[in-house]
Design a protein around this motif. Structure first.
Motif, mmCIF file in Angstrom:
data_model
loop_
_atom_site.group_PDB
_atom_site.id
_atom_site.type_symbol
_atom_site.label_atom_id
_atom_site.label_comp_id
_atom_site.label_asym_id
_atom_site.label_seq_id
_atom_site.Cartn_x
_atom_site.Cartn_y
_atom_site.Cartn_z
ATOM 1 N N PRO A 167 -5.460 5.177 -3.212
ATOM 2 C CA PRO A 167 -4.451 4.902 -3.961
ATOM 3 C C PRO A 167 -4.086 4.064 -5.066
ATOM 4 O O PRO A 167 -3.594 4.405 -5.929
ATOM 5 N N SER A 168 -4.999 2.877 -4.999
ATOM 6 C CA SER A 168 -5.222 1.620 -5.951
ATOM 7 C C SER A 168 -5.878 2.445 -7.247
ATOM 8 O O SER A 168 -5.379 2.023 -8.520
ATOM 9 N N LEU A 227 -8.652 -4.878 -8.497
ATOM 10 C CA LEU A 227 -7.428 -5.741 -8.174
ATOM 11 C C LEU A 227 -6.817 -5.522 -6.753
ATOM 12 O O LEU A 227 -6.626 -6.465 -5.807
ATOM 13 N N LEU A 228 -6.408 -4.173 -6.355
ATOM 14 C CA LEU A 228 -6.007 -4.059 -5.275
ATOM 15 C C LEU A 228 -6.795 -3.979 -3.895
ATOM 16 O O LEU A 228 -6.357 -4.154 -2.861
ATOM 17 N N THR A 229 -8.294 -3.316 -4.151
ATOM 18 C CA THR A 229 -9.191 -3.350 -3.053
ATOM 19 C C THR A 229 -9.587 -4.296 -2.451
ATOM 20 O O THR A 229 -9.494 -4.421 -1.293
ATOM 21 N N LEU A 251 0.767 -1.355 0.134
ATOM 22 C CA LEU A 251 -0.069 0.029 0.039
ATOM 23 C C LEU A 251 0.926 1.338 0.153
ATOM 24 O O LEU A 251 0.440 2.216 -0.784
ATOM 25 N N CYS A 252 1.776 1.417 0.787
ATOM 26 C CA CYS A 252 2.899 2.211 0.813
ATOM 27 C C CYS A 252 3.507 2.630 -0.487
ATOM 28 O O CYS A 252 3.605 3.765 -0.948
ATOM 29 N N GLY A 253 3.882 1.362 -1.010
ATOM 30 C CA GLY A 253 4.470 1.486 -2.380
ATOM 31 C C GLY A 253 3.413 2.022 -3.469
ATOM 32 O O GLY A 253 3.855 2.985 -4.396
ATOM 33 N N VAL A 254 2.066 1.793 -3.355
ATOM 34 C CA VAL A 254 1.115 2.388 -4.184
ATOM 35 C C VAL A 254 1.050 3.748 -4.144
ATOM 36 O O VAL A 254 1.030 4.493 -5.189
ATOM 37 N N GLY A 313 -8.967 3.626 -13.931
ATOM 38 C CA GLY A 313 -8.716 3.570 -12.464
ATOM 39 C C GLY A 313 -9.524 2.389 -11.713
ATOM 40 O O GLY A 313 -9.086 1.782 -10.813
ATOM 41 N N VAL A 314 -10.929 2.178 -12.483
ATOM 42 C CA VAL A 314 -11.692 1.135 -11.679
ATOM 43 C C VAL A 314 -10.883 0.018 -11.932
ATOM 44 O O VAL A 314 -11.236 -1.264 -10.892
#
Length: 1024
Positions: free
Chosen positions: A890-891, A1000-1002, A516-519, A994-995
């Motif tokens: 962020p994702s 994928l990340l959410t 998450l921090c990297g994103v 964005g979606v």
């Protein structure tokens, strides 16, 4: 029954309102702008700037809420532009302007015979309709006369038409072309000639006769309209004989101004340019004008032909048609996606009935708010289709799960509303909160985007209400239990795989938190790389251009340059019509070495290139025209500033020291050209115009009883196309023009041979152009005895901006350059050439000042995040759960940035709105998961990790459905390539990209953040 009838009633009301909505390219925003002009014939630009423009600026600048004040002064004319704040009424501002003009009168020169006048103007308003009038038999002056007498008044009376401008020629007139040799022979003063003409052509009232019951009005042939009737006017008497006008001049029926012309596709033409009234429906206005054209054609004389060379509404109609098509495609795609997931016609119908119901009801409220069908409102409705169906899907999915578990449909529908109501309200309010900061944006951009935000907000609220009323009603009456749907086994395998992978991620929270921090870091990096701009450049199919010749170019030279330019433009296969004017005064004050161009390209589907590509390929052939700089720019519908130049952008360079500015502006221009990063770099500093300056010897003039005013009048009579008298006809007014015949006014020699007569030579101040006749040789005074002629260079125009002297440097951008990059390049160039601190500037785009727009971006983003946090905190009564929901942002940003970069799309304001939309979509997915997890923890006491894992698996289907719906609703905007696609694409690209990353990340990051925050909350509770 009541719910059904109310829903149908709202739909019918909305459909009826749709046909009454006005049509426009963008929301109507009237920028209070006032244009003040003053004329003082014969005064030079520097004189006009110092004695007229500066006092006016000083008094006008004291008016409240003046945002910007600028001025331009040319020979004989000054114009001051005032931009007021949007909260200011233009009528109230006009009253203050008139009061300031009255108070400034004491500081203005006495030679300014008439008070300055003002006009309300819209700086971004472009013509809506342009006609070209041509004839094989009539002269251009006759065409111009017919246009002003017949067309101008009738067209100005059409509802919605604000201003009608006629350019390309001048009115017919009688020209008195004096022969200097004959004037000298008879010793006649030019002022005497002018006075005799004015006395011979009059039209005062003459009274009437009455006798008993009859009345006779007295008329006389005191007006003369034809040149032949002027030839016998007696000017003076010499040696007992009359000197007639024909004895000293050629008297011809000609035109008032010899130095104007217009061309349309290479043929002489007069242009009729129409502007609309503020707030008028552009499409309806043009339709009214078109319906009137057949009748007007019948009223025109001879073989005069009317051709439409530019119709702004064609691109507007096509653009809105493309957007309406995108809306329909989005609706169809959303319905197909819902059906693919639910595999049931009834369930699909119940879920998607909210789309037509919401959209139609929104139309009704748009009509109530006096909104229009425009690009922004239709874009709002298009992306709304991707979110308004989500609430209904949540309700339907919950009801189906209960019915399949054995509950009665009515009970299942009731309980599904009770279970999902909080989730739906939270999702809807979070989406509304995202767009709330848009309503508080300052300036004209905020006013324009406010309609977008309100339309989208209204659609979201209506969808929420329908999902909590109409949708459960339909579930109770239409839904029944059913067998397993086709493809359920594959879905079960997907669900189990997701459950296993999610469990592994929850067991490794440190790795997930690091990701998450990297994103987050990746977001900052990517958005720093993306080129930034305020608005995308449109391809409206309309191009404006300017020809700027050498500063000493004559009218004959300008005529040749214009003909050559029109010829080159005509040869381009994508040009439909090319028109040009000299002396047309399309953009306020204009110089003698300038011509204006208007080009209309062929419709977008039949063109081989975009407007910018057409302009790019025309640069090379236009450079072949020597002695002139020719710049073309694409006309933008989004234009809100008076700061405009010859190209798309303009950098206003300012300084309080005019000499310093004149020194450094050319250096900066040369450095920008040499830098090679900008195109069509043109400076409006023209201070090397060849002029002849008469240094009057006032002592010598006084000895001959001559004043400076006497000398000025005589020079004006000889060289100024001076109006000597007015002809009052039935439909128009014309003028008698006095001037030396053109063949005798060709260079400085004409002035060197200019002679004056002292007052006792027959009139108070007489003039001759050659040595006088033998009868009066002693009394003739050559100009050399009254002063000295000095060749000098002087500016064509003097510009002020914000009270400082200013020079505008216009430029366009190559395809790989951004506005932000250009601004940085100009600042670096100023520093590199060593410009002093007193030289500073500001970059303007068609929509206004560029500096500070990224502050608006930051306000939008962080304002949206702060508003959402507060609302979610109130709903969940927690400081921490909103952080879990916001962790999805962020994702979404990474996917949007990558999509913009891969398609080479700037981060414009519309792309930023897409990011705001992404914020809402990503948060909706998190809310769907978190609500179920919280309910499970409260009701069963489950551990946070197990609760969020079960909630994520249970809500996987609606999460993927809502993401797919958002993606496919944005796809028509992202892939569209018709009229107006440049405006829509950034919005669609940012949402579509964005979606995907958000989904994928959410699905993995949000559950982990939920567990970590739950542990943090428990540790804080334990310490308490």
């Amino acid at each position: 029954m009541a719910t059904t009838l109310l829903t149908l009633g709202c739909m019918l009301l909305g459909l009826s309102a749709f046909f009454y909505l006005s049509i426009a390219p963008f929301p109507q925003v009237d920028y209070p702008t006032i244009y003040v002009s003053a004329t003082m014939p014969g005064a030079g630009p520097e004189t006009m700037a110092s004695s007229v423009a500066t006092p006016l600026e000083r008094h006008l600048g004291r008016i409240a809420d003046v945002r910007e004040i600028s001025s331009s002064s040319i020979s004989g004319m000054s114009s001051v532009f005032l931009e007021f704040g949007l909260a200011r009424s233009v009528d109230g501002a006009a009253r203050d302007v008139q009061a300031a003009i009255n108070s400034a009168r004491v500081d203005l020169p006495a030679a300014l015979r008439a008070n300055p006048t003002y006009t309300k103007a819209n700086p971004g308003e472009n013509p809506i309709f342009i006609l070209a009038l041509t004839s094989t038999k009539l002269s251009q002056s006759a065409i111009y006369d017919a246009a002003t007498a017949v067309l101008q008044q009738k067209l100005a009376q059409v509802e919605g038409v604000g201003r009608v401008l006629i350019v390309g020629a001048s009115l017919p007139g009688v020209r008195i072309e004096l022969n200097p040799s004959l004037v000298a022979k008879y010793g006649v003063a030019l002022e005497d000639v002018r006075a005799a003409i004015a006395a011979a052509n009059v039209s005062p009232p003459k009274g009437a006769l009455e006798h008993n019951e009859s009345r006779l009005q007295i008329y006389a042939n005191d007006q003369i309209f034809k040149a032949g009737d002027y030839r016998d006017i007696i000017i003076a008497t010499r040696d007992g004989g009359p000197v007639r006008l024909v004895d000293i001049a050629d008297v011809v029926d000609s035109v008032e101004d010899l130095r104007t012309m217009g061309l349309c596709n290479g043929a002489p033409a007069v242009q009729v340019i129409l502007y609309r009234q503020p707030g008028a429906n552009m499409v309806e206005t043009v339709d009214r004008v078109r319906s009137l054209l057949p009748a007007l054609s019948q009223a025109l004389p001879g073989d005069l032909q009317i051709d439409v060379v530019q119709d702004r509404t064609l691109t507007i109609r096509n653009s809105l048609h493309e957007l309406e098509l995108a809306l329909l495609i989005a609706i169809v795609l959303v319905i197909v996606v819902v059906f693919m997931f639910l595999r049931d016609v009834k369930v699909t119908l119940i879920s998607t009935i909210t789309i037509p119901a919401t959209l139609s009801t929104t139309f009704a409220l748009m009509y109530a708010f006096s909104y229009s069908i425009n690009n922004l409102s239709l874009m709002a409705l298009t992306i709304a289709t991707g979110v308004i169906v989500d609430d209904a899907i949540v309700v339907v999915e919950c009801a189906m799960r209960r019915i399949n578990a054995g509950e009665h449909p009515f009970h299942a529908a009731t309980e599904s509303v009770r279970e999902t109501a909080f989730t739906i309200v939270a999702m809807s309010l979070s989406l509304v909160a995202v767009f709330l900061p848009v309503s508080f944006l300052d300036g004209v951009i905020g006013r324009m985007l406010r309609e977008f935000a309100v339309v989208l907000t209204v659609a979201i609220v209506i969808s929420m209400v329908l999902s909590l009323t109409t949708t459960p009603m339909l579930c109770a009456h239409l839904l029944r239990g059913r067998a397993a749907r086709p493809g359920e086994r594959a879905w079960d395998r997907l669900t189990k795989a997701y459950s296993r992978s999610l469990s592994a991620m929850i067991e490794r929270p440190v790795s997930t938190l690091a990701a998450l921090c990297g994103v987050v870091v990746l977001n900052f990096y990517l958005f720093a790389l993306i080129p930034k701009s305020l608005f995308p450049f449109q391809d409206t199919g309309r191009v404006r251009g300017t020809i700027i010749a050498d500063q000493g170019a004559s009218y004959a030279v300008m005529t040749r340059k214009l003909e050559q330019t029109i010829g080159i433009l005509q040869k381009d296969s994508d040009v439909f019509a090319a028109t040009g004017t000299i002396g047309g005064n399309l953009n306020g004050p204009t110089s003698n070495n300038r011509a204006d161009l208007l080009v209309w390209l062929k419709p977008r589907p039949t063109r081989s290139a975009s407007a910018d590509e057409v302009i790019a390929r025309l640069r090379a052939p236009l450079r072949q025209i020597s002695g002139a700089t020719i710049a073309l720019r694409s006309v933008q519908d989004l234009a809100f500033t008076v700061a405009s130049g010859t190209a798309n952008y303009i950098y206003i360079l300012k300084s309080d020291d005019l000499d310093t500015l004149r020194l450094w502006a050319p250096r900066l221009t040369e450095a920008l050209v040499a830098g090679g990063r900008l195109l069509d770099v043109v400076s409006d500093q023209q201070d090397k115009t060849p002029q002849t300056r008469l240094e009057i010897d006032r002592a010598a003039a006084a000895r001959l009883n001559l004043t400076a005013a006497d000398i000025d009048k005589e020079l004006y009579d000889a060289f100024g196309q001076r109006h000597a008298s007015t002809l009052y006809a039935a439909l128009n007014q014309y003028h008698v023009v006095i001037e030396l015949a053109p063949r005798f006014a060709v260079g400085q020699r004409s002035l060197e041979n200019f002679f004056f007569l002292p007052p006792d030579a027959g009139s108070r101040a007489s003039s001759r152009s050659t040595p006088p006749a033998a009868r009066t040789p002693a009394r003739a005074v050559p100009l050399a005895q009254l002063g000295r002629l000095t060749p000098v260079v002087a500016p064509i125009a003097v510009n002020h901006w914000g009270g400082s002297a200013a020079v505008g440097i216009s430029f366009s951008l190559p395809p790989n350059e951004s506005v932000a990059g250009a601004a940085s390049f100009i600042r670096e160039t100023l520093a590199r050439i060593g410009a002093p601190p007193s030289i500073h500037g500001e970059l303007f785009t068609p929509t206004g000042a560029f500096e500070g727009i990224f502050g608006s971006y930051g306000f939008l983003l962080f304002g949206a995040i702060a508003t959402v946090y507060i609302i979610l905190g109130v709903l969940y009564e927690s400081y921490l759960h909103p952080v879990t929901i916001l962790s999805t942002l962020p994702s979404a940003g990474v996917g949007a940035a990558l999509a913009l970069m891969s398609t080479k799309t700037d981060l414009s304001l519309f792309a930023m709105i897409g990011l705001l939309m992404l914020t809402g979509v990503a948060m909706k997915n998190a809310i769907i998961m978190i609500d179920v997890a919280l309910a499970a923890q409260r009701s069963t006491g489950l551990d946070a990790a197990l609760a969020i894992e079960r909630a994520s698996v249970e809500r996987l289907r609606p999460i993927i459905m809502t993401t797919a719906i958002a993606f496919f609703s944005a796809l028509p905007l992202a892939l569209g390539n018709g009229e107006g696609a440049e405006i829509r694409q950034p919005l669609g690209i940012s949402i579509a990209g964005g979606v995907i990353s958000s989904l994928l990340l959410t699905l993995y990051i949000t559950p982990v953040v939920y567990v970590l925050i739950d542990r943090l909350a428990h540790s804080r509770a334990g310490r308490s």
